[in-house]
Design an enzyme around this catalytic site. Structure first.
Site, short mmCIF file in Angstrom:
data_model
loop_
_atom_site.label_atom_id
_atom_site.label_comp_id
_atom_site.label_asym_id
_atom_site.label_seq_id
_atom_site.Cartn_x
_atom_site.Cartn_y
_atom_site.Cartn_z
N HIS A 1 105.90 20.17 36.39
CA HIS A 1 105.14 21.43 36.34
C HIS A 1 103.73 21.24 36.91
O HIS A 1 103.22 22.10 37.63
CB HIS A 1 105.06 22.04 34.94
CG HIS A 1 104.33 23.35 35.00
ND1 HIS A 1 104.95 24.51 35.42
CD2 HIS A 1 103.03 23.67 34.83
CE1 HIS A 1 104.05 25.48 35.49
NE2 HIS A 1 102.88 24.99 35.13
N ASP B 1 101.95 23.20 39.93
CA ASP B 1 100.59 23.77 39.93
C ASP B 1 99.80 23.29 41.15
O ASP B 1 99.05 24.06 41.76
CB ASP B 1 99.83 23.35 38.66
CG ASP B 1 100.23 24.15 37.43
OD1 ASP B 1 100.80 25.26 37.59
OD2 ASP B 1 99.96 23.68 36.31
N HIS C 1 93.65 22.53 37.23
CA HIS C 1 93.33 23.54 38.25
C HIS C 1 91.94 23.37 38.85
O HIS C 1 91.75 23.56 40.04
CB HIS C 1 93.50 24.94 37.66
CG HIS C 1 94.90 25.21 37.23
ND1 HIS C 1 95.96 25.25 38.12
CD2 HIS C 1 95.45 25.41 36.01
CE1 HIS C 1 97.08 25.48 37.48
NE2 HIS C 1 96.81 25.58 36.19
N HIS D 1 101.61 29.97 39.99
CA HIS D 1 103.08 29.84 40.02
C HIS D 1 103.69 30.73 41.11
O HIS D 1 104.72 30.39 41.70
CB HIS D 1 103.68 30.17 38.65
CG HIS D 1 103.11 29.33 37.56
ND1 HIS D 1 103.15 29.69 36.23
CD2 HIS D 1 102.44 28.14 37.59
CE1 HIS D 1 102.54 28.77 35.50
NE2 HIS D 1 102.10 27.82 36.30
ZN ZN Z 1 101.19 26.03 35.68
#
Ligand code: ZN
Length: 292
Positions: free
Chosen positions: A239, A243, A266, A80
């Site tokens: 969101h 990311d 991720h 973030h």
């Molecule tokens: Zn995040």
């Protein structure tokens, strides 16, 4: 192609807050850095004050977050902070921390973006390092995937789509943005982290998130959002797009092209960056063309 100059921040700024993982009171300081420094995290609380470059070579495996490690020094949940730096075009900066994670803020990039805007930018006398997607690149499978596509023009467009199935309280949703500092601030910066209620329970059982409540980030029960309200109907997709911006920034380059991500997290974001770096002659190709 982007010919913009590299930037750093005009002065040091501070962000105070609580760490999502440790529950500790944490101070983060953004410090100006000179040309071609890139982004480094600085664990000022550890012996020897180690620096960890915010680059994909230093990513270590984690679930549901991105962490970087050099030697024994680790920083958890860098994404973030990295999203705010990357989208606001801060190319050179040292991020000083007194803990193994940044403050969590409200689970979005808002606190970091506010601090960077407050600091202001300084233009440096060198062009930014660009990585232009020159041919299609894909990672993942039918369940989750990321595709990079050339556009033949400058700029980065990211489309993120998610679909967790009919049983999920999170409805299928999409967001697409042509990334600029303005579109980031208008459409992405405020989108918060979300977890399912059973994930929140499991995280607490592991000792994480002891000071975070459903008011601080989005928790979904089977009935919907707990004790909170969505900021936009597709806040979750926004969101996940945030990311992606943060994770892609670990390439150390300003990406150009079109990226289409479906249900990526991720780990897949990191795989995409590795694939881009190994299949593209980052920056070098362009200077060769220039010299020719
Ligand atoms: Zn995040």
């Amino acid at each position: 192609m982007s010919n913009r100059a590299q930037h750093t921040i005009a002065r040091t700024v501070t962000v105070d807050g609580i760490g999502f993982l440790t529950g500790a009171d944490i101070r983060l300081r953004f410090l100006p850095a000179c040309v071609n420094t890139g982004i480094h995290f600085h664990r000022a609380d550890l012996p020897g004050s180690p620096l960890i470059p915010a680059r994909h070579e230093f990513i270590v495996p984690r679930q549901r977050r991105t962490a970087i490690q050099r030697g024994r020094a680790v920083v958890e949940m860098v994404e973030h902070v990295m999203a705010a730096l990357s989208a606001l075009e801060v190319d050179n900066c040292v991020i000083q921390l007194d803990a193994p994670e940044p403050p969590g803020g409200d689970g979005s990039s808002q606190v970091f973006a506010d601090a960077l805007l407050h600091a202001g930018l300084v233009e440096l006398d060198c062009p930014v390092k660009t990585l232009s997607v020159s041919h299609p690149v894909a990672v993942g499978d039918a369940n989750q995937s990321i595709r990079g596509l050339p556009t033949g023009r400058g700029g980065l467009t990211i489309r993120y789509s998610l679909d967790y199935g009919a049983a999920s309280p999170i409805v299928p949703q999409v967001h697409e943005v042509e990334l600029t500092p303005a579109t980031f601030l208008n459409e992405i910066v405020f989108a918060r982290t979300f977890v399912l209620e059973q994930e929140a329970v499991a995280l607490r059982a592991q000792g994480y998130g002891c000071r975070a409540t459903a008011k601080d980030l989005l928790v979904f029960s089977p009935q919907g959002v707990v004790d909170n309200e969505l900021r936009t109907a597709n806040e979750c997709a926004r969101h996940k797009l945030l990311d992606c911006i943060g994770d892609f920034a670990l390439s150390g380059h300003c990406l150009e092209g079109r990226v289409e991500a479906h249900r990526s997290g991720h780990n897949l974001n990191a795989e995409f960056v590795q694939r881009l770096m190994s299949t593209h002659d980052a920056g070098i190709l362009r200077s060769r063309h220039k010299a020719a």
